[in-house]
Design an enzyme around this catalytic site. Sequence first.
Site, PDB file in Angstrom:
ATOM      1  N   LYS A  19       0.850  -1.196   0.000  1.00  0.00           N
ATOM      2  CA  LYS A  19       0.000   0.000   0.000  1.00  0.00           C
ATOM      3  C   LYS A  19       0.882   1.241   0.000  1.00  0.00           C
ATOM      4  O   LYS A  19       1.756   1.409   0.860  1.00  0.00           O
ATOM      5  CB  LYS A  19      -0.865  -0.025   1.260  1.00  0.00           C
ATOM      6  CG  LYS A  19      -2.295   0.336   1.043  1.00  0.00           C
ATOM      7  CD  LYS A  19      -3.053   0.045   2.330  1.00  0.00           C
ATOM      8  CE  LYS A  19      -4.453   0.582   2.257  1.00  0.00           C
ATOM      9  NZ  LYS A  19      -5.136   0.452   3.532  1.00  0.00           N
TER      10      LYS A  19
HETATM   11  C1  E4P Z   1      -8.479   1.317   3.370  1.00  0.00           C
HETATM   12  O1  E4P Z   1      -7.694   0.520   2.908  1.00  0.00           O
HETATM   13  C2  E4P Z   1      -8.359   1.932   4.688  1.00  0.00           C
HETATM   14  O2  E4P Z   1      -7.692   1.042   5.543  1.00  0.00           O
HETATM   15  C3  E4P Z   1      -9.691   2.188   5.344  1.00  0.00           C
HETATM   16  O3  E4P Z   1     -10.770   1.802   4.551  1.00  0.00           O
HETATM   17  C4  E4P Z   1      -9.818   3.490   6.023  1.00  0.00           C
HETATM   18  O4  E4P Z   1     -11.099   3.565   6.634  1.00  0.00           O
HETATM   19  P1  E4P Z   1     -11.470   4.605   7.767  1.00  0.00           P
HETATM   20  O5  E4P Z   1     -11.717   5.935   7.122  1.00  0.00           O
HETATM   21  O6  E4P Z   1     -12.716   4.046   8.380  1.00  0.00           O
HETATM   22  O7  E4P Z   1     -10.312   4.661   8.719  1.00  0.00           O
END
Ligand code: E4P
Length: 224
Positions: A84
């Site tokens: 990522k």
């Molecule tokens: C995506 O890969 C992120 O980990 C995640 O969806 C972030 O979500 P949040 O805004 O609920 O922290």
Amino acid sequence: MKFFVDTADLEEIQEANDMGILDGVTTNPSLVKEQGNVDFHEHVYKICEIVDGDVSAEVTATDFDGMMEEAHSLAGIHENVVVKIPLIQEGIKALRALDDEGIPTNCTLCFSPMQALLAAKAGANYISPFIGRIDDISSDGMTLVEEIVQVYDNYDYETEVLAASIRHPTHVKRASLAGADVATMPFDTLLKMLDHPLTDRGLERFLADWEEYKEARKAEAGMA
Ligand code: E4P
């Protein structure tokens, strides 16, 4: 549509996997922090051993060399790892370099269609628009998903649209209607997708009627 769970909790991942509908997992540094004193690499390995699918693990460096070093190290943990990368200038460079090396990537923290276009041009395997966080600032996160799907379709990009920051089943519904390839969601949201009062009421009625039917059969057999 592929379903990922957005968690680093091994029990939740196992439970979702046991349902037989899990295609992958996304994690981020905040989700890893929630797990307490765990070794990041060992933890990612454990997740990869549970689910037969893509497991996103995020770099924390913000410069190209640092991202590449972390990416190589993360990719070495397990073949399921998808690296990522944050959607910043150095990240775009890293996406291109990692694509050239054949290392799969998920470009994260996407909040605009033009960011998504840059990520696709750089060869990202996934783009992660953060729906809930856009809703949080009184805008419409799902419009972003719709726009990215349209832009990618216009130019036949193969980058998969991974709807992220999902907070409830309606987000999943709208992401699927918009044509997102993947929805990543908290385990709790996955379970909430099952909920419907008419299903509960219907099942209760069927089971009660079945009991009455069995009782009646028993009574008739007793009389015979
Ligand atoms: C995506 O890969 C992120 O980990 C995640 O969806 C972030 O979500 P949040 O805004 O609920 O922290």
